[in-house]
Enzyme design. Structure first.
Site, PDB file in Angstrom:
ATOM      1  N   ASP A 196      19.350  30.460  39.971  1.00 33.76           N
ATOM      2  CA  ASP A 196      17.901  30.656  40.032  1.00 33.76           C
ATOM      3  C   ASP A 196      17.602  32.127  39.742  1.00 33.76           C
ATOM      4  OD1 ASP A 196      15.301  29.203  41.669  1.00 33.76           O
ATOM      5  OD2 ASP A 196      15.327  31.408  41.500  1.00 33.76           O
ATOM      6  N   GLU A 239      12.681  28.086  36.536  1.00 35.99           N
ATOM      7  CA  GLU A 239      13.716  29.093  36.253  1.00 35.99           C
ATOM      8  C   GLU A 239      15.005  28.740  36.985  1.00 35.99           C
ATOM      9  OE1 GLU A 239      12.594  29.019  39.463  1.00 35.99           O
ATOM     10  OE2 GLU A 239      13.103  31.132  39.804  1.00 35.99           O
ATOM     11  N   ARG A 259      31.159  36.223  36.994  1.00 37.14           N
ATOM     12  CA  ARG A 259      31.121  36.865  35.674  1.00 37.14           C
ATOM     13  C   ARG A 259      29.726  36.661  35.057  1.00 37.14           C
ATOM     14  NH1 ARG A 259      34.574  33.853  32.492  1.00 37.14           N
ATOM     15  NH2 ARG A 259      36.219  34.169  34.010  1.00 37.14           N
TER      16      ARG A 259
HETATM   17  P1  GH3 Z   1      12.984  33.870  44.026  1.00 35.85           P
HETATM   18  O1  GH3 Z   1      13.762  35.098  43.823  1.00 35.85           O
HETATM   19  O2  GH3 Z   1      12.806  33.550  45.469  1.00 35.85           O
HETATM   20  O3  GH3 Z   1      13.533  32.721  43.261  1.00 35.85           O
HETATM   21  O4  GH3 Z   1      11.511  34.175  43.479  1.00 35.85           O
HETATM   22  P2  GH3 Z   1      10.810  33.563  42.202  1.00 35.85           P
HETATM   23  O5  GH3 Z   1       9.599  34.388  41.951  1.00 35.85           O
HETATM   24  O6  GH3 Z   1      11.766  33.460  41.083  1.00 35.85           O
HETATM   25  O7  GH3 Z   1      10.528  32.096  42.695  1.00 35.85           O
HETATM   26  P3  GH3 Z   1       9.331  31.114  42.571  1.00 35.85           P
HETATM   27  O8  GH3 Z   1       9.926  29.764  42.672  1.00 35.85           O
HETATM   28  O9  GH3 Z   1       8.252  31.496  43.553  1.00 35.85           O
HETATM   29  O10 GH3 Z   1       8.744  31.325  41.110  1.00 35.85           O
HETATM   30  C1  GH3 Z   1       9.200  30.659  40.012  1.00 35.85           C
HETATM   31  C2  GH3 Z   1       8.196  30.908  38.911  1.00 35.85           C
HETATM   32  O11 GH3 Z   1       8.662  30.336  37.687  1.00 35.85           O
HETATM   33  C3  GH3 Z   1       6.863  30.280  39.163  1.00 35.85           C
HETATM   34  C4  GH3 Z   1       6.443  29.684  37.828  1.00 35.85           C
HETATM   35  O12 GH3 Z   1       5.222  30.205  37.414  1.00 35.85           O
HETATM   36  C5  GH3 Z   1       7.519  30.130  36.876  1.00 35.85           C
HETATM   37  N1  GH3 Z   1       7.839  29.146  35.846  1.00 35.85           N
HETATM   38  C6  GH3 Z   1       8.233  27.876  35.999  1.00 35.85           C
HETATM   39  N2  GH3 Z   1       8.442  27.291  34.794  1.00 35.85           N
HETATM   40  C7  GH3 Z   1       8.167  28.224  33.848  1.00 35.85           C
HETATM   41  C8  GH3 Z   1       8.189  28.223  32.407  1.00 35.85           C
HETATM   42  O13 GH3 Z   1       8.524  27.244  31.734  1.00 35.85           O
HETATM   43  N3  GH3 Z   1       7.839  29.388  31.779  1.00 35.85           N
HETATM   44  C9  GH3 Z   1       7.471  30.496  32.487  1.00 35.85           C
HETATM   45  N4  GH3 Z   1       7.141  31.594  31.802  1.00 35.85           N
HETATM   46  N5  GH3 Z   1       7.433  30.513  33.838  1.00 35.85           N
HETATM   47  C10 GH3 Z   1       7.766  29.406  34.507  1.00 35.85           C
HETATM   48 MG    MG Z   2      13.486  32.237  41.286  1.00 37.32          MG
HETATM   49 MG    MG Z   3      13.123  28.683  41.783  1.00 38.28          MG
END
Ligand code: GH3
Ligand code: MG
Ligand code: MG
Length: 335
Positions: A196, A239, A259
């Site tokens: 992640d 993500e 790695r």
């Molecule tokens: P953490 O370190 O706890 O994982 O924090 P984070 O900000 O990565 O976690 P969170 O799950 O709050 O945020 C994930 C974000 O990913 C929220 C969403 O807007 C973004 N996201 C999800 N799918 C996509 C995509 O296809 N494209 C883009 N640009 N962003 C995306």
């Molecule tokens: Mg994240």
């Molecule tokens: Mg996440």
């Protein structure tokens, strides 16, 4: 209905690549007498392109290999089949060999300029013009359908396998490989990791969604370049990525994930600069996919809670009693 049409109907009814492959071999078998068919898989090993039969006909039945490609005793180098090697090099649509009394026809399966597999048809008499036309027709239907199936199994942004295909691949991948009675060494263990991106929301918030998408594409490319062809990589959503990895020991699995973590940390992403990933993984042999995912997710959660940009193994955290402590803690918070 004509038998060949019946086979085509059956062939295009499949929603699974392997069954589709078995079905096209079965269809091709109808197009001649005394014919043998095989689906060959190409893969890299020791810096060489290798070929191995993935499924083949035997006494009119089509069967599939249970061996891992890398340890398949039937594997050979592509150079041992010079006509096919030339065909692949020239990106040609077919190759033939008349090696009396046998005649062989190869039909590589091209996906985006790369041949991953090839159908091979062998018979005693030479291929007539008419027979070749029908074989090529069946092959084209197969290839079009396979492309469609492949498209539906991939994530549109990164081209990685999507979540929909995970369970099916997990069942095939996590199952023990090879014939244990025949295997000289124990088969490698399977490991499942959830990766992640850390603070990815900030990337979107600070630079915009398009830059966020670019990061996802680059991370997917890093994943493809960091793991071996026999490992499986999925974009699970947002993500989050999942890797199914084969390795004999926990230490070697850890090293591979570590790695990758270090590689992401070292990479400079255009405009954005540096990012990091957290990784949780576990042994994947026991339990349903949802249970295995749950264990890896607990290890990932531990990594997130303890500073991010790190790799943790569920089994190791359990041995150290660190996960139990965490669960007890969250229970206290909850109630
Ligand atoms: P953490 O370190 O706890 O994982 O924090 P984070 O900000 O990565 O976690 P969170 O799950 O709050 O945020 C994930 C974000 O990913 C929220 C969403 O807007 C973004 N996201 C999800 N799918 C996509 C995509 O296809 N494209 C883009 N640009 N962003 C995306
Ligand atoms: Mg994240
Ligand atoms: Mg996440």
């Amino acid at each position: 209905m004509a038998p060949i049409l019946q086979h085509l109907v059956e062939m295009t009814g499949h929603r699974d690549q392997l069954r589709l492959e078995l079905s096209v071999l079965q269809t091709l078998l109808q197009l001649g007498t005394d014919m043998r068919v095989r689906a060959l898989e190409f893969f890299f090993a020791d810096a060489e392109v290798m070929v191995r039969p993935r499924s083949w006909s035997e006494d009119g039945e089509v069967i599939t290999s249970h061996c891992d490609a890398a340890s398949d005793p039937a594997r050979q180098t592509l150079d041992e089949l010079p006509e096919l090697a030339r065909c692949i090099e020239q990106k040609a649509t077919s190759a033939v060999r008349a090696d009396a009394p046998m005649h062989t026809l190869w039909l590589p399966v091209w996906v985006n300029d790369k041949a991953h597999a090839c159908l091979e048809i062998t018979q005693r008499k030479a291929f007539s013009r008419q027979q070749r036309d029908v074989i090529l027709g069946v092959f084209r239907v197969y290839q079009n359908y396979q492309n469609l199936l492949d498209y539906s199994e991939r994530d549109a942004l990164t081209g990685l396998h999507n979540r929909k295909t995970f369970e099916e691949q997990f069942a095939r991948y996590a199952a023990p490989t090879g014939d244990p009675a025949r295997a000289k060494d124990a088969p490698p263990q399977q490991w499942l990791a959830i990766l992640d991106i850390d603070h990815f929301k900030r990337v979107n918030d600070e630079y915009g969604h398009l830059y966020g998408d670019e990061v996802l594409i680059l991370v997917a490319n890093l994943l493809r370049n960091s793991f071996r062809a026999q490992d499986r990589i999925f974009r699970f959503g947002g993500e989050e990525f999942v890797v199914l990895l084969r390795s004999h020991t926990e230490a070697a699995a850890h090293e591979a994930f570590e790695r990758f973590r270090a590689r992401v940390k070292q990479t400079m992403f255009p405009q954005i600069g540096g990012i990091s990933v957290s990784i949780g993984y576990c042994a994947a042999q026991q339990g349903a996919p949802v249970e295995v995912l749950g264990r890896a997710d607990q290890a990932l959660y531990y990594a997130k809670e303890n500073g991010r940009n790190q790799v943790h193994c569920y089994d190791e955290l359990m041995r150290q009693g660190l996960l139990k402590a965490q669960i007890a803690h969250s229970e206290v918070e909850l109630f």
